[in-house]
Design an enzyme around this catalytic site. Structure first.
Site, short mmCIF file in Angstrom:
data_model
loop_
_atom_site.label_atom_id
_atom_site.label_comp_id
_atom_site.label_asym_id
_atom_site.label_seq_id
_atom_site.Cartn_x
_atom_site.Cartn_y
_atom_site.Cartn_z
N GLU A 163 0.82 -1.23 0.00
CA GLU A 163 0.00 0.00 0.00
C GLU A 163 0.85 1.28 0.00
O GLU A 163 0.68 2.15 0.84
CB GLU A 163 -0.95 -0.01 1.21
CG GLU A 163 -1.84 -1.25 1.24
CD GLU A 163 -2.73 -1.33 2.47
OE1 GLU A 163 -2.51 -0.57 3.43
OE2 GLU A 163 -3.65 -2.17 2.46
N GLU A 280 -6.30 -10.21 -1.45
CA GLU A 280 -7.03 -10.02 -0.18
C GLU A 280 -8.53 -9.91 -0.43
O GLU A 280 -9.23 -9.07 0.15
CB GLU A 280 -6.50 -8.77 0.55
CG GLU A 280 -5.01 -8.81 0.82
CD GLU A 280 -4.50 -7.67 1.70
OE1 GLU A 280 -5.32 -6.96 2.31
OE2 GLU A 280 -3.26 -7.51 1.76
C1 XIL Z 1 -5.76 -6.57 8.47
C2 XIL Z 1 -6.13 -7.77 9.33
O1 XIL Z 1 -7.08 -8.54 8.65
C3 XIL Z 1 -6.69 -7.31 10.64
O2 XIL Z 1 -6.93 -8.43 11.49
C4 XIL Z 1 -5.70 -6.35 11.32
O3 XIL Z 1 -6.28 -5.85 12.47
C5 XIL Z 1 -5.37 -5.19 10.38
O4 XIL Z 1 -4.87 -5.71 9.17
N1 XIL Z 1 -4.53 -4.60 3.94
C6 XIL Z 1 -3.57 -5.52 4.28
C7 XIL Z 1 -3.80 -6.49 5.38
O5 XIL Z 1 -2.54 -5.59 3.59
O6 XIL Z 1 -2.63 -6.84 6.06
C8 XIL Z 1 -4.83 -5.96 6.35
O7 XIL Z 1 -5.11 -6.99 7.30
C9 XIL Z 1 -6.08 -5.52 5.61
C10 XIL Z 1 -5.76 -4.40 4.65
#
Ligand code: XIL
Length: 376
Positions: A163, A280
Protein backbone atom coordinates in the site's frame (compact mmCIF):
# COMPACT_ATOMS: atom_id res chain seq x y z
CA UNK A 1 -58.68 -51.54 -28.73
CA UNK A 2 -57.15 -53.56 -25.97
CA UNK A 3 -54.85 -51.63 -23.68
CA UNK A 4 -51.38 -53.10 -23.87
CA UNK A 5 -48.94 -52.00 -21.23
CA UNK A 6 -45.59 -51.14 -22.80
CA UNK A 7 -43.76 -52.46 -19.77
CA UNK A 8 -44.40 -55.46 -17.47
CA UNK A 9 -44.29 -55.36 -13.69
CA UNK A 10 -40.72 -56.51 -13.41
CA UNK A 11 -39.63 -54.06 -16.06
CA UNK A 12 -41.46 -51.30 -14.26
CA UNK A 13 -39.68 -52.00 -10.95
CA UNK A 14 -36.36 -52.10 -12.79
CA UNK A 15 -37.07 -48.76 -14.46
CA UNK A 16 -38.16 -47.26 -11.16
CA UNK A 17 -34.95 -48.47 -9.55
CA UNK A 18 -32.91 -46.94 -12.34
CA UNK A 19 -34.81 -43.67 -11.98
CA UNK A 20 -34.20 -43.53 -8.23
CA UNK A 21 -30.52 -44.32 -8.78
CA UNK A 22 -30.30 -41.56 -11.39
CA UNK A 23 -31.99 -39.07 -9.10
CA UNK A 24 -29.65 -40.04 -6.27
CA UNK A 25 -26.60 -39.72 -8.49
CA UNK A 26 -27.79 -36.30 -9.59
CA UNK A 27 -28.41 -35.32 -5.99
CA UNK A 28 -24.97 -36.58 -5.01
CA UNK A 29 -23.36 -34.70 -7.88
CA UNK A 30 -25.13 -31.57 -6.72
CA UNK A 31 -23.82 -32.10 -3.20
CA UNK A 32 -20.32 -32.75 -4.44
CA UNK A 33 -20.51 -29.72 -6.67
CA UNK A 34 -21.56 -27.68 -3.66
CA UNK A 35 -18.49 -28.65 -1.73
CA UNK A 36 -16.02 -28.96 -4.62
CA UNK A 37 -12.71 -27.69 -3.44
CA UNK A 38 -11.80 -24.28 -4.80
CA UNK A 39 -8.10 -25.21 -4.82
CA UNK A 40 -8.98 -28.21 -6.97
CA UNK A 41 -11.06 -26.16 -9.40
CA UNK A 42 -8.27 -23.58 -9.54
CA UNK A 43 -5.54 -26.19 -10.05
CA UNK A 44 -7.43 -27.60 -13.03
CA UNK A 45 -6.83 -24.21 -14.67
CA UNK A 46 -3.23 -23.81 -13.51
CA UNK A 47 -4.26 -21.33 -10.80
CA UNK A 48 -3.66 -21.16 -7.07
CA UNK A 49 -6.46 -20.61 -4.59
CA UNK A 50 -6.20 -19.75 -0.92
CA UNK A 51 -6.98 -17.44 1.95
CA UNK A 52 -5.34 -15.52 4.73
CA UNK A 53 -5.23 -17.31 8.06
CA UNK A 54 -4.47 -16.60 11.70
CA UNK A 55 -3.55 -19.71 13.69
CA UNK A 56 -6.04 -18.85 16.42
CA UNK A 57 -8.93 -19.58 14.02
CA UNK A 58 -7.83 -23.23 13.82
CA UNK A 59 -7.59 -23.39 17.61
CA UNK A 60 -11.10 -21.95 17.97
CA UNK A 61 -12.75 -24.08 15.30
CA UNK A 62 -11.80 -27.53 14.05
CA UNK A 63 -14.42 -27.13 11.31
CA UNK A 64 -12.69 -23.98 10.09
CA UNK A 65 -9.33 -25.72 10.00
CA UNK A 66 -10.86 -28.55 8.01
CA UNK A 67 -12.47 -26.10 5.61
CA UNK A 68 -9.19 -24.23 5.21
CA UNK A 69 -7.27 -27.41 4.41
CA UNK A 70 -9.89 -28.60 1.95
CA UNK A 71 -10.02 -25.30 0.03
CA UNK A 72 -6.53 -23.76 0.03
CA UNK A 73 -3.19 -24.49 -1.57
CA UNK A 74 -1.79 -21.02 -0.80
CA UNK A 75 -2.07 -18.95 2.37
CA UNK A 76 -1.14 -15.54 3.73
CA UNK A 77 -0.50 -15.00 7.44
CA UNK A 78 -3.12 -12.42 8.41
CA UNK A 79 -0.96 -11.16 11.30
CA UNK A 80 2.02 -13.37 12.15
CA UNK A 81 4.64 -11.80 9.83
CA UNK A 82 3.76 -8.15 10.35
CA UNK A 83 6.46 -6.16 12.08
CA UNK A 84 4.37 -5.55 15.22
CA UNK A 85 3.68 -9.28 15.50
CA UNK A 86 7.37 -10.13 15.28
CA UNK A 87 9.01 -7.51 17.45
CA UNK A 88 7.76 -5.73 20.57
CA UNK A 89 11.18 -4.34 21.53
CA UNK A 90 13.88 -2.69 19.44
CA UNK A 91 15.80 -5.28 17.48
CA UNK A 92 14.29 -8.26 19.34
CA UNK A 93 12.42 -10.74 17.15
CA UNK A 94 10.11 -13.56 18.18
CA UNK A 95 9.37 -15.88 15.27
CA UNK A 96 7.42 -18.49 17.22
CA UNK A 97 3.95 -17.90 15.74
CA UNK A 98 5.21 -17.15 12.26
CA UNK A 99 7.31 -20.33 12.34
CA UNK A 100 4.26 -22.33 13.48
CA UNK A 101 2.28 -20.85 10.60
CA UNK A 102 4.95 -21.80 8.07
CA UNK A 103 5.33 -25.32 9.53
CA UNK A 104 1.54 -25.83 9.42
CA UNK A 105 1.49 -24.80 5.77
CA UNK A 106 4.50 -26.87 4.78
CA UNK A 107 3.05 -29.97 6.50
CA UNK A 108 -0.15 -29.49 4.54
CA UNK A 109 1.54 -28.63 1.24
CA UNK A 110 0.25 -25.08 1.25
CA UNK A 111 2.35 -22.33 -0.32
CA UNK A 112 3.02 -19.30 1.88
CA UNK A 113 2.74 -15.67 0.78
CA UNK A 114 5.00 -13.73 3.13
CA UNK A 115 3.13 -10.61 4.26
CA UNK A 116 4.54 -7.99 4.63
CA UNK A 117 8.01 -6.43 4.95
CA UNK A 118 7.58 -2.68 4.39
CA UNK A 119 4.27 -1.07 5.38
CA UNK A 120 3.32 2.18 7.09
CA UNK A 121 0.83 0.22 9.25
CA UNK A 122 1.36 -2.50 11.86
CA UNK A 123 4.63 -0.98 13.02
CA UNK A 124 5.68 -1.64 16.63
CA UNK A 125 5.42 1.45 18.85
CA UNK A 126 9.21 1.62 19.23
CA UNK A 127 9.86 2.23 15.53
CA UNK A 128 8.54 5.81 15.16
CA UNK A 129 10.71 7.42 17.90
CA UNK A 130 13.85 5.78 16.46
CA UNK A 131 13.17 6.58 12.83
CA UNK A 132 15.22 9.48 11.42
CA UNK A 133 16.76 10.28 8.05
CA UNK A 134 20.02 8.84 9.43
CA UNK A 135 18.61 5.62 10.86
CA UNK A 136 15.74 5.03 8.37
CA UNK A 137 17.43 3.08 5.56
CA UNK A 138 19.39 0.86 7.95
CA UNK A 139 16.28 0.16 10.06
CA UNK A 140 14.32 -0.87 7.00
CA UNK A 141 17.05 -3.01 5.44
CA UNK A 142 17.93 -4.53 8.83
CA UNK A 143 14.33 -5.63 9.26
CA UNK A 144 14.19 -7.09 5.76
CA UNK A 145 17.44 -9.00 6.22
CA UNK A 146 16.33 -10.39 9.55
CA UNK A 147 12.83 -11.47 8.49
CA UNK A 148 13.31 -12.46 4.85
CA UNK A 149 16.58 -14.13 5.86
CA UNK A 150 14.82 -16.08 8.62
CA UNK A 151 12.30 -17.62 6.20
CA UNK A 152 14.63 -17.86 3.21
CA UNK A 153 13.82 -20.79 0.94
CA UNK A 154 10.50 -21.56 2.66
CA UNK A 155 8.15 -18.99 1.18
CA UNK A 156 6.45 -18.87 -2.20
CA UNK A 157 6.45 -15.09 -2.31
CA UNK A 158 6.95 -11.91 -0.30
CA UNK A 159 4.74 -8.85 -0.27
CA UNK A 160 7.86 -6.68 -0.15
CA UNK A 161 6.01 -3.37 -0.02
CA UNK A 162 2.38 -2.84 0.93
CA UNK A 163 0.00 0.00 0.00
CA UNK A 164 2.69 2.51 -0.97
CA UNK A 165 0.49 4.58 -3.30
CA UNK A 166 -2.03 7.18 -2.22
CA UNK A 167 -3.45 9.85 -4.53
CA UNK A 168 -4.63 11.54 -1.33
CA UNK A 169 -1.00 12.35 -0.49
CA UNK A 170 -1.06 14.76 -3.48
CA UNK A 171 2.41 13.99 -4.80
CA UNK A 172 3.11 13.97 -8.54
CA UNK A 173 4.61 10.47 -8.29
CA UNK A 174 1.51 9.13 -6.50
CA UNK A 175 3.51 7.80 -3.54
CA UNK A 176 1.92 7.69 -0.10
CA UNK A 177 3.49 9.93 2.51
CA UNK A 178 4.73 7.29 4.92
CA UNK A 179 7.49 7.34 7.53
CA UNK A 180 9.57 5.25 5.09
CA UNK A 181 9.16 7.71 2.25
CA UNK A 182 9.80 10.64 4.54
CA UNK A 183 12.92 9.19 6.18
CA UNK A 184 14.39 7.11 3.36
CA UNK A 185 13.37 9.06 0.24
CA UNK A 186 11.62 7.83 -2.92
CA UNK A 187 14.17 5.07 -3.54
CA UNK A 188 13.02 3.11 -0.47
CA UNK A 189 10.83 0.85 -2.61
CA UNK A 190 13.61 -0.29 -4.87
CA UNK A 191 15.96 -0.64 -1.94
CA UNK A 192 13.38 -2.90 -0.27
CA UNK A 193 13.10 -5.13 -3.36
CA UNK A 194 16.86 -5.42 -3.79
CA UNK A 195 17.39 -6.30 -0.12
CA UNK A 196 14.64 -8.93 -0.18
CA UNK A 197 16.07 -10.51 -3.32
CA UNK A 198 19.46 -10.73 -1.62
CA UNK A 199 17.98 -12.24 1.56
CA UNK A 200 15.68 -14.77 -0.15
CA UNK A 201 16.66 -15.24 -3.80
CA UNK A 202 13.95 -17.85 -4.45
CA UNK A 203 10.88 -15.95 -3.35
CA UNK A 204 8.65 -14.24 -5.87
CA UNK A 205 8.79 -10.55 -5.00
CA UNK A 206 5.47 -8.75 -5.03
CA UNK A 207 4.28 -5.17 -4.75
CA UNK A 208 0.93 -5.42 -2.96
CA UNK A 209 -1.49 -2.53 -3.42
CA UNK A 210 -5.08 -1.57 -2.63
CA UNK A 211 -7.82 0.03 -4.78
CA UNK A 212 -6.11 -0.70 -8.12
CA UNK A 213 -9.21 -2.65 -9.06
CA UNK A 214 -11.59 0.28 -8.67
CA UNK A 215 -12.28 2.09 -11.96
CA UNK A 216 -12.84 5.60 -10.60
CA UNK A 217 -10.60 8.67 -10.34
CA UNK A 218 -8.78 7.30 -7.30
CA UNK A 219 -8.16 3.89 -8.87
CA UNK A 220 -7.09 5.39 -12.21
CA UNK A 221 -4.58 7.64 -10.41
CA UNK A 222 -3.12 4.63 -8.61
CA UNK A 223 -2.82 2.62 -11.82
CA UNK A 224 -1.07 5.46 -13.65
CA UNK A 225 1.35 6.03 -10.78
CA UNK A 226 2.12 2.32 -10.48
CA UNK A 227 2.91 1.88 -14.17
CA UNK A 228 5.20 4.92 -14.23
CA UNK A 229 7.06 3.82 -11.09
CA UNK A 230 7.31 0.25 -12.39
CA UNK A 231 8.78 1.42 -15.67
CA UNK A 232 11.48 3.34 -13.85
CA UNK A 233 12.34 0.51 -11.50
CA UNK A 234 12.29 -2.24 -14.13
CA UNK A 235 14.58 -0.11 -16.32
CA UNK A 236 16.97 0.07 -13.36
CA UNK A 237 16.87 -3.71 -12.97
CA UNK A 238 14.91 -3.77 -9.71
CA UNK A 239 13.78 -7.36 -9.02
CA UNK A 240 9.99 -6.97 -8.98
CA UNK A 241 8.20 -10.09 -10.12
CA UNK A 242 4.57 -9.56 -9.32
CA UNK A 243 1.74 -7.24 -8.42
CA UNK A 244 -0.81 -7.99 -5.71
CA UNK A 245 -4.29 -6.62 -6.29
CA UNK A 246 -5.81 -6.57 -2.79
CA UNK A 247 -9.47 -6.32 -3.87
CA UNK A 248 -11.24 -5.43 -0.65
CA UNK A 249 -14.41 -4.83 -2.65
CA UNK A 250 -17.70 -3.18 -1.74
CA UNK A 251 -21.18 -4.48 -2.41
CA UNK A 252 -22.25 -1.19 -3.98
CA UNK A 253 -19.33 -0.99 -6.41
CA UNK A 254 -20.70 -3.04 -9.29
CA UNK A 255 -20.49 -0.03 -11.63
CA UNK A 256 -16.76 0.50 -11.09
CA UNK A 257 -15.50 -3.09 -11.07
CA UNK A 258 -14.28 -5.35 -13.85
CA UNK A 259 -14.62 -2.91 -16.74
CA UNK A 260 -12.41 -2.55 -19.82
CA UNK A 261 -10.05 -0.08 -18.18
CA UNK A 262 -9.32 -2.63 -15.43
CA UNK A 263 -8.60 -5.34 -17.97
CA UNK A 264 -6.41 -2.94 -19.94
CA UNK A 265 -4.47 -2.18 -16.74
CA UNK A 266 -3.90 -5.90 -16.09
CA UNK A 267 -2.69 -6.13 -19.68
CA UNK A 268 -0.19 -3.33 -19.04
CA UNK A 269 1.15 -5.20 -15.99
CA UNK A 270 1.40 -8.42 -17.99
CA UNK A 271 3.22 -6.62 -20.81
CA UNK A 272 5.82 -5.57 -18.24
CA UNK A 273 6.32 -9.23 -17.29
CA UNK A 274 4.44 -9.05 -14.00
CA UNK A 275 2.68 -12.04 -12.47
CA UNK A 276 -0.58 -10.89 -10.97
CA UNK A 277 -2.22 -12.16 -7.81
CA UNK A 278 -5.55 -11.29 -6.27
CA UNK A 279 -4.36 -11.10 -2.68
CA UNK A 280 -7.03 -10.02 -0.18
CA UNK A 281 -10.41 -10.60 -1.77
CA UNK A 282 -13.59 -9.96 0.23
CA UNK A 283 -16.80 -7.96 -0.29
CA UNK A 284 -18.12 -5.48 2.27
CA UNK A 285 -21.90 -5.75 2.65
CA UNK A 286 -22.66 -2.79 4.92
CA UNK A 287 -24.67 -0.87 2.33
CA UNK A 288 -26.63 -3.92 1.13
CA UNK A 289 -30.17 -4.87 2.26
CA UNK A 290 -30.57 -6.85 5.49
CA UNK A 291 -32.34 -9.76 3.77
CA UNK A 292 -29.74 -12.52 3.67
CA UNK A 293 -30.74 -13.98 0.32
CA UNK A 294 -30.70 -10.59 -1.42
CA UNK A 295 -27.47 -9.65 0.29
CA UNK A 296 -25.68 -12.90 -0.57
CA UNK A 297 -26.79 -12.55 -4.18
CA UNK A 298 -25.39 -9.01 -4.43
CA UNK A 299 -22.10 -10.06 -2.81
CA UNK A 300 -21.85 -13.05 -5.15
CA UNK A 301 -22.45 -10.78 -8.16
CA UNK A 302 -19.54 -8.59 -7.13
CA UNK A 303 -17.27 -11.64 -6.77
CA UNK A 304 -18.34 -12.80 -10.25
CA UNK A 305 -17.99 -9.47 -11.98
CA UNK A 306 -14.53 -8.90 -10.54
CA UNK A 307 -13.19 -12.42 -11.00
CA UNK A 308 -14.48 -12.95 -14.53
CA UNK A 309 -12.61 -9.82 -15.64
CA UNK A 310 -9.50 -10.72 -13.62
CA UNK A 311 -9.25 -14.29 -14.84
CA UNK A 312 -9.48 -13.26 -18.48
CA UNK A 313 -5.88 -12.09 -18.05
CA UNK A 314 -3.51 -15.10 -18.22
CA UNK A 315 -0.91 -13.31 -16.08
CA UNK A 316 -3.31 -13.66 -13.13
CA UNK A 317 -1.90 -16.70 -11.35
CA UNK A 318 -3.81 -16.97 -8.12
CA UNK A 319 -6.67 -15.83 -5.94
CA UNK A 320 -6.38 -15.35 -2.19
CA UNK A 321 -9.42 -14.31 -0.16
CA UNK A 322 -9.08 -12.38 3.09
CA UNK A 323 -10.69 -15.17 5.11
CA UNK A 324 -12.84 -18.11 4.08
CA UNK A 325 -15.90 -18.14 6.31
CA UNK A 326 -17.91 -15.28 7.85
CA UNK A 327 -17.08 -16.40 11.41
CA UNK A 328 -13.55 -15.01 11.06
CA UNK A 329 -13.39 -11.79 9.07
CA UNK A 330 -11.74 -8.46 9.74
CA UNK A 331 -14.78 -6.82 8.07
CA UNK A 332 -16.78 -7.45 11.27
CA UNK A 333 -14.59 -4.85 12.99
CA UNK A 334 -13.49 -2.72 10.05
CA UNK A 335 -16.80 -2.23 8.19
CA UNK A 336 -19.63 -3.43 10.46
CA UNK A 337 -23.29 -3.01 9.46
CA UNK A 338 -25.30 -0.19 11.00
CA UNK A 339 -28.18 -2.58 11.74
CA UNK A 340 -25.88 -4.78 13.82
CA UNK A 341 -26.46 -7.87 11.66
CA UNK A 342 -23.44 -10.12 11.20
CA UNK A 343 -21.48 -9.30 8.05
CA UNK A 344 -21.34 -11.85 5.19
CA UNK A 345 -18.30 -10.89 3.07
CA UNK A 346 -16.75 -14.33 2.43
CA UNK A 347 -17.44 -17.48 0.36
CA UNK A 348 -18.58 -19.62 3.31
CA UNK A 349 -21.06 -18.70 6.03
CA UNK A 350 -20.38 -18.61 9.76
CA UNK A 351 -21.02 -22.38 9.92
CA UNK A 352 -18.50 -23.02 7.15
CA UNK A 353 -21.25 -23.82 4.64
CA UNK A 354 -20.89 -22.64 1.03
CA UNK A 355 -22.98 -19.64 0.01
CA UNK A 356 -23.51 -17.53 -3.11
CA UNK A 357 -19.98 -16.14 -3.16
CA UNK A 358 -18.55 -19.67 -3.08
CA UNK A 359 -20.67 -20.70 -6.07
CA UNK A 360 -19.66 -17.52 -7.90
CA UNK A 361 -15.96 -18.24 -7.37
CA UNK A 362 -16.38 -21.90 -8.34
CA UNK A 363 -18.19 -20.92 -11.53
CA UNK A 364 -15.59 -18.35 -12.58
CA UNK A 365 -12.85 -20.93 -11.97
CA UNK A 366 -14.72 -23.50 -14.05
CA UNK A 367 -14.98 -21.11 -16.96
CA UNK A 368 -11.48 -19.64 -16.62
CA UNK A 369 -8.96 -20.32 -19.35
CA UNK A 370 -6.18 -22.78 -18.71
CA UNK A 371 -2.81 -21.25 -17.85
CA UNK A 372 0.60 -22.74 -17.30
CA UNK A 373 0.84 -24.40 -13.88
CA UNK A 374 2.65 -22.24 -11.32
CA UNK A 375 5.97 -23.45 -9.97
CA UNK A 376 5.87 -25.30 -6.67
C1 XIL B 1 -5.76 -6.57 8.47
C2 XIL B 1 -6.13 -7.77 9.33
O1 XIL B 1 -7.08 -8.54 8.65
C3 XIL B 1 -6.69 -7.31 10.64
O2 XIL B 1 -6.93 -8.43 11.49
C4 XIL B 1 -5.70 -6.35 11.32
O3 XIL B 1 -6.28 -5.85 12.47
C5 XIL B 1 -5.37 -5.19 10.38
O4 XIL B 1 -4.87 -5.71 9.17
N1 XIL B 1 -4.53 -4.60 3.94
C6 XIL B 1 -3.57 -5.52 4.28
C7 XIL B 1 -3.80 -6.49 5.38
O5 XIL B 1 -2.54 -5.59 3.59
O6 XIL B 1 -2.63 -6.84 6.06
C8 XIL B 1 -4.83 -5.96 6.35
O7 XIL B 1 -5.11 -6.99 7.30
C9 XIL B 1 -6.08 -5.52 5.61
C10 XIL B 1 -5.76 -4.40 4.65
Amino acid sequence: MEYKPTIDRRGFIKRLGALVAMRWTRHRTALETATASLKQLAAEKGLLFGSCLALKYCVQSAAYQQLFLSQCDIATPELHMKWNSLSSQPGVYDFENADKFVAFCITNRIKVRGHTLVWHDALPAWVAPQLTAETGPAMMTGHIRKVAGHFAGKLYSWDVVNEVLDPGSHRPDGLRKTPWLQKCGTSYIELAFRETAAADPNALLVWNENYLEVSNGFGHAKRTAMLALLDGMLARGVPIHGIGIEAHLRGDQAAVLGDESYEAFLGELARRGMKIFITELDVQDLTLPADVETRDRAVADIYSRFLVASLRQPAVKGIVTWGLADCFTWIAGYRPRQDGLPVRPLPFDANCQPKGAYFAIAQTLRSARLRQQERS
